[in-house]
Design a protein around this motif. Sequence first.
Motif, PDB file in Angstrom:
ATOM      1  N   GLU A 199      43.265  10.159  68.222  1.00  0.00           N
ATOM      2  CA  GLU A 199      43.869  11.356  68.801  1.00  0.00           C
ATOM      3  C   GLU A 199      44.075  12.476  67.789  1.00  0.00           C
ATOM      4  OE1 GLU A 199      47.371   8.342  68.385  1.00  0.00           O
ATOM      5  OE2 GLU A 199      45.214   8.318  68.808  1.00  0.00           O
ATOM      6  N   ALA A 200      43.963  12.180  66.510  1.00  0.00           N
ATOM      7  CA  ALA A 200      44.062  13.234  65.494  1.00  0.00           C
ATOM      8  C   ALA A 200      42.855  14.161  65.533  1.00  0.00           C
ATOM      9  CB  ALA A 200      44.205  12.611  64.105  1.00  0.00           C
ATOM     10  N   LYS A 201      41.740  13.692  66.090  1.00  0.00           N
ATOM     11  CA  LYS A 201      40.530  14.492  66.289  1.00  0.00           C
ATOM     12  C   LYS A 201      40.006  15.120  64.993  1.00  0.00           C
ATOM     13  CE  LYS A 201      41.695  15.491  71.099  1.00  0.00           C
ATOM     14  NZ  LYS A 201      41.973  16.527  72.107  1.00  0.00           N
ATOM     15  N   GLY A 202      40.040  14.332  63.910  1.00  0.00           N
ATOM     16  CA  GLY A 202      39.484  14.792  62.646  1.00  0.00           C
ATOM     17  C   GLY A 202      40.307  15.842  61.930  1.00  0.00           C
ATOM     18  N   ALA A 203      41.570  15.990  62.296  1.00  0.00           N
ATOM     19  CA  ALA A 203      42.429  17.002  61.670  1.00  0.00           C
ATOM     20  C   ALA A 203      43.619  16.329  60.995  1.00  0.00           C
ATOM     21  CB  ALA A 203      42.920  18.006  62.699  1.00  0.00           C
ATOM     22  N   SER A 262      31.826  19.321  61.623  1.00  0.00           N
ATOM     23  CA  SER A 262      31.112  18.591  62.660  1.00  0.00           C
ATOM     24  C   SER A 262      30.342  17.416  62.054  1.00  0.00           C
ATOM     25  CB  SER A 262      30.132  19.534  63.369  1.00  0.00           C
ATOM     26  OG  SER A 262      29.387  18.846  64.348  1.00  0.00           O
ATOM     27  N   GLY A 263      30.480  16.243  62.669  1.00  0.00           N
ATOM     28  CA  GLY A 263      29.761  15.065  62.202  1.00  0.00           C
ATOM     29  C   GLY A 263      30.489  14.270  61.145  1.00  0.00           C
ATOM     30  N   ASP A 264      31.695  14.708  60.741  1.00  0.00           N
ATOM     31  CA  ASP A 264      32.462  13.989  59.721  1.00  0.00           C
ATOM     32  C   ASP A 264      33.866  13.779  60.261  1.00  0.00           C
ATOM     33  OD1 ASP A 264      33.273  12.782  57.376  1.00  0.00           O
ATOM     34  OD2 ASP A 264      32.598  14.398  56.059  1.00  0.00           O
ATOM     35  N   PHE A 265      34.603  12.863  59.663  1.00  0.00           N
ATOM     36  CA  PHE A 265      35.989  12.633  60.073  1.00  0.00           C
ATOM     37  C   PHE A 265      36.959  12.970  58.959  1.00  0.00           C
ATOM     38  CE2 PHE A 265      34.990   8.921  57.675  1.00  0.00           C
ATOM     39  CZ  PHE A 265      36.182   8.407  57.203  1.00  0.00           C
ATOM     40  N   ARG A 266      36.431  13.346  57.781  1.00  0.00           N
ATOM     41  CA  ARG A 266      37.273  13.677  56.630  1.00  0.00           C
ATOM     42  C   ARG A 266      37.537  15.174  56.613  1.00  0.00           C
ATOM     43  NH1 ARG A 266      33.392  11.087  52.220  1.00  0.00           N
ATOM     44  NH2 ARG A 266      31.996  12.296  53.536  1.00  0.00           N
ATOM     45  N   SER A 320      49.877  11.744  65.726  1.00  0.00           N
ATOM     46  CA  SER A 320      49.487  10.608  66.554  1.00  0.00           C
ATOM     47  C   SER A 320      50.402  10.525  67.763  1.00  0.00           C
ATOM     48  CB  SER A 320      49.561   9.308  65.744  1.00  0.00           C
ATOM     49  OG  SER A 320      50.910   8.877  65.625  1.00  0.00           O
ATOM     50  N   GLU A 321      50.060   9.649  68.682  1.00  0.00           N
ATOM     51  CA  GLU A 321      50.875   9.461  69.877  1.00  0.00           C
ATOM     52  C   GLU A 321      52.240   8.888  69.552  1.00  0.00           C
ATOM     53  OE1 GLU A 321      48.390   6.982  72.246  1.00  0.00           O
ATOM     54  OE2 GLU A 321      47.089   8.642  72.909  1.00  0.00           O
TER      55      GLU A 321
END
Length: 305
Positions: free
Chosen positions: A182-186, A207-211, A252-253
Amino acid sequence: MKLAILSRNSKLYSTRRLVEAAREQGHTVRVLDPLRCYMRITSEGFGMHYKGMTIGEYDAVIPRVGASITRYGSAVLRQFELMGSYTPNPSDAVLIARDKLRCHQVLAAEGIGLPVTVFGDNPDDTQDLLAMLGPPPHVIKLNEGTQGAGVMLTEKPSASRSVIEALRGLYANFLVQEFVAEAKGADLRCFVVGDRVVAAMRRQAPSGDFRSNLHRGGSAKGIKPSAMEQEVAIRAAQVVGLGIAGVDLIRSERGPLVLEVNASPGLEGIEAASRVDVAGSIIQHIASRFPPRRTRRTARVALRH
């Protein structure tokens, strides 16, 4: 105030800004390469030389010690502490922050929210270790990695096992964590100085990364964190023992979760994104511990009255 900054490069943005801010506020400041500091340790006292000359007394020391020289840099910082200098980030706190496993243990013991984390050594336990964590995706982090280096995302159990086996073959220390989708890469970088968050930014992964690290191509935007996020960031820094820290959070939730507590946070990204004079806030915080020096001019004014 007589101030020393421990930094290997006086031209780095963060070091340069701290020097500028200190001089603008009327303090004496010198940049010292920690690898050129060498120490004399006896039961009668402590001494230190720098490039062949005795290092005099400094009111305060700001450590800007890179991860590659953590051990020696923290020893130099400890020597300054033993010689009577104040530092907002004591050597023991720097060592805790640099060791992700130890830092997570310290934070968790105080009830601070974190992503679920597992750690193990024996290859025979890998299957059960991952079962303790839960289903993938998994985030695998080198224990002493920085700026997003050594952080990997695995989306299948087999991939997690393969990466873990490879890292063990290299004798690397690493953690495995849950992936908070749920952090959506942020994430949020909260810059803590003393007992307040002086600046914050939201970093978004490309785009394409999670860091979301700026060194990995992430983007940043200045924000005002919620009261709860500020409280968590300040408390995390204080639990580790840092007076100056970059605390990385994700939303997070179940509320804000601490990803990392950085003992030498960079100033360039946060100052650009937030438009806050973070360097000035750091110097003011340190100087507040010392009474203003009595100059000839202030002495003459005092005598007239």
